[in-house]
Design a protein around this motif. Structure first.
Motif, PDB file in Angstrom:
ATOM      1  N   ARG A 105       0.846  -1.190   0.000  1.00 50.45           N
ATOM      2  CA  ARG A 105       0.000   0.000   0.000  1.00 50.45           C
ATOM      3  C   ARG A 105       0.882   1.242   0.000  1.00 50.45           C
ATOM      4  O   ARG A 105       1.883   1.303   0.684  1.00 50.45           O
ATOM      5  CB  ARG A 105      -0.885   0.013   1.238  1.00 50.45           C
ATOM      6  CG  ARG A 105      -1.926  -1.068   1.214  1.00 50.45           C
ATOM      7  CD  ARG A 105      -2.835  -1.000   2.453  1.00 50.45           C
ATOM      8  NE  ARG A 105      -3.891  -1.979   2.356  1.00 50.45           N
ATOM      9  CZ  ARG A 105      -3.785  -3.234   2.757  1.00 50.45           C
ATOM     10  NH1 ARG A 105      -2.665  -3.663   3.285  1.00 50.45           N
ATOM     11  NH2 ARG A 105      -4.797  -4.075   2.631  1.00 50.45           N
ATOM     12  N   ARG A 106       0.440   2.255  -0.766  1.00 57.55           N
ATOM     13  CA  ARG A 106       1.170   3.510  -0.828  1.00 57.55           C
ATOM     14  C   ARG A 106       0.189   4.604  -1.194  1.00 57.55           C
ATOM     15  O   ARG A 106      -0.681   4.420  -2.045  1.00 57.55           O
ATOM     16  CB  ARG A 106       2.270   3.402  -1.888  1.00 57.55           C
ATOM     17  CG  ARG A 106       2.916   4.700  -2.327  1.00 57.55           C
ATOM     18  CD  ARG A 106       3.829   5.262  -1.243  1.00 57.55           C
ATOM     19  NE  ARG A 106       4.112   6.661  -1.442  1.00 57.55           N
ATOM     20  CZ  ARG A 106       5.224   7.145  -1.942  1.00 57.55           C
ATOM     21  NH1 ARG A 106       6.174   6.343  -2.336  1.00 57.55           N
ATOM     22  NH2 ARG A 106       5.394   8.437  -2.055  1.00 57.55           N
ATOM     23  N   GLU A 107       0.317   5.723  -0.533  1.00 62.91           N
ATOM     24  CA  GLU A 107      -0.509   6.878  -0.889  1.00 62.91           C
ATOM     25  C   GLU A 107       0.343   7.803  -1.735  1.00 62.91           C
ATOM     26  O   GLU A 107       1.492   8.099  -1.391  1.00 62.91           O
ATOM     27  CB  GLU A 107      -0.979   7.600   0.378  1.00 62.91           C
ATOM     28  CG  GLU A 107      -1.930   8.728   0.071  1.00 62.91           C
ATOM     29  CD  GLU A 107      -2.488   9.366   1.332  1.00 62.91           C
ATOM     30  OE1 GLU A 107      -2.477  10.603   1.400  1.00 62.91           O
ATOM     31  OE2 GLU A 107      -2.923   8.620   2.222  1.00 62.91           O
ATOM     32  N   TRP A 108      -0.212   8.237  -2.864  1.00 58.87           N
ATOM     33  CA  TRP A 108       0.501   9.157  -3.748  1.00 58.87           C
ATOM     34  C   TRP A 108      -0.401  10.317  -4.073  1.00 58.87           C
ATOM     35  O   TRP A 108      -1.482  10.142  -4.631  1.00 58.87           O
ATOM     36  CB  TRP A 108       0.943   8.432  -5.026  1.00 58.87           C
ATOM     37  CG  TRP A 108       1.649   9.309  -6.004  1.00 58.87           C
ATOM     38  CD1 TRP A 108       1.141   9.791  -7.180  1.00 58.87           C
ATOM     39  CD2 TRP A 108       2.966   9.830  -5.904  1.00 58.87           C
ATOM     40  NE1 TRP A 108       2.068  10.571  -7.812  1.00 58.87           N
ATOM     41  CE2 TRP A 108       3.209  10.612  -7.045  1.00 58.87           C
ATOM     42  CE3 TRP A 108       3.980   9.722  -4.958  1.00 58.87           C
ATOM     43  CZ2 TRP A 108       4.412  11.272  -7.264  1.00 58.87           C
ATOM     44  CZ3 TRP A 108       5.174  10.374  -5.182  1.00 58.87           C
ATOM     45  CH2 TRP A 108       5.375  11.139  -6.325  1.00 58.87           C
ATOM     46  N   ILE A 111      -3.986   9.985  -2.972  1.00 61.86           N
ATOM     47  CA  ILE A 111      -4.749   8.850  -3.499  1.00 61.86           C
ATOM     48  C   ILE A 111      -4.095   7.555  -3.020  1.00 61.86           C
ATOM     49  O   ILE A 111      -2.920   7.308  -3.290  1.00 61.86           O
ATOM     50  CB  ILE A 111      -4.793   8.865  -5.039  1.00 61.86           C
ATOM     51  CG1 ILE A 111      -5.432  10.161  -5.523  1.00 61.86           C
ATOM     52  CG2 ILE A 111      -5.539   7.645  -5.571  1.00 61.86           C
ATOM     53  CD1 ILE A 111      -5.277  10.402  -7.013  1.00 61.86           C
ATOM     54  N   PRO A 112      -4.851   6.713  -2.302  1.00 60.07           N
ATOM     55  CA  PRO A 112      -4.283   5.441  -1.848  1.00 60.07           C
ATOM     56  C   PRO A 112      -4.185   4.444  -3.007  1.00 60.07           C
ATOM     57  O   PRO A 112      -5.074   4.372  -3.860  1.00 60.07           O
ATOM     58  CB  PRO A 112      -5.271   4.950  -0.788  1.00 60.07           C
ATOM     59  CG  PRO A 112      -6.542   5.657  -1.078  1.00 60.07           C
ATOM     60  CD  PRO A 112      -6.198   6.931  -1.794  1.00 60.07           C
ATOM     61  N   HIS A 113      -3.111   3.701  -3.048  1.00 61.11           N
ATOM     62  CA  HIS A 113      -2.889   2.689  -4.089  1.00 61.11           C
ATOM     63  C   HIS A 113      -2.571   1.363  -3.419  1.00 61.11           C
ATOM     64  O   HIS A 113      -1.821   1.324  -2.442  1.00 61.11           O
ATOM     65  CB  HIS A 113      -1.720   3.092  -5.008  1.00 61.11           C
ATOM     66  CG  HIS A 113      -1.999   4.310  -5.811  1.00 61.11           C
ATOM     67  ND1 HIS A 113      -2.641   4.273  -7.023  1.00 61.11           N
ATOM     68  CD2 HIS A 113      -1.737   5.611  -5.555  1.00 61.11           C
ATOM     69  CE1 HIS A 113      -2.749   5.501  -7.496  1.00 61.11           C
ATOM     70  NE2 HIS A 113      -2.213   6.337  -6.625  1.00 61.11           N
TER      71      HIS A 113
END
Length: 161
Positions: A105-108, A111-113
């Protein structure tokens, strides 16, 4: 007002000779108790009274006298390196060991991905990718080191390749 470390050092210094005599005679259960009381931390899981005795004596003396100097530690490290050779360097491109089904999981930009690890690579928003770098590129629009982008690699290690 005395600093907590200075107070602790004064207490240890006053009892050092007594403690060292006690350590010399103590059995393992007593050594564990002395370790916990004097060093205020749990004893590593050791079973050899002789090793615990030596470690405890050193730690008690180091708490009072300050331990090895920086120069002495450097010299010991140099001797060890000559004796055994330099530590092997990790390959920068070592493959990641992520299990199938793992989710990254990563927020960019707010927007969370989520990226799923698949048998053939990675999946993000229903699309298959061969590498994490491809996924990071799809998310950001620019080239990224995929493991670095997803927090799987330390920035300093990636920069020091």
């Amino acid at each position: 007002m005395a600093r907590p470390h200075a107070r602790k050092r004064a207490i240890l210094s006053a009892t050092l000779q007594t403690d060292l005599q006690q350590v010399e005679q103590a059995r393992l259960p007593e050594l564990r108790q002395i370790w916990t009381e004097r060093l205020d931390e749990p004893l590593p899981p050791l079973r050899s009274p002789e090793i615990v005795r030596r470690m405890l004596a050193y730690r008690l003396q180091a708490a009072v006298d300050g331990g090895l100097s920086t120069a002495a530690r450097r010299k010991l490290a140099a001797i060890e390196a000559r004796r055994t050779g330099p530590a092997p360097k990790k390959r920068a491109g070592a493959p990641l060991r992520l299990g199938v089904g793992a989710v990254l999981r990563r927020e960019w930009r707010g927007i969370p991905h989520e990226v799923q690890v698949t048998a053939s690579g990675f999946a993000h928003q229903g699309k298959a990718y061969r590498s994490l770098s491809e996924v990071a590129r799809a998310i950001t629009g620019s080239r990224w080191n995929g493991p670095l982008f997803f927090g799987l690699r330390d920035k300093t290690r990636a920069a020091g390749r």
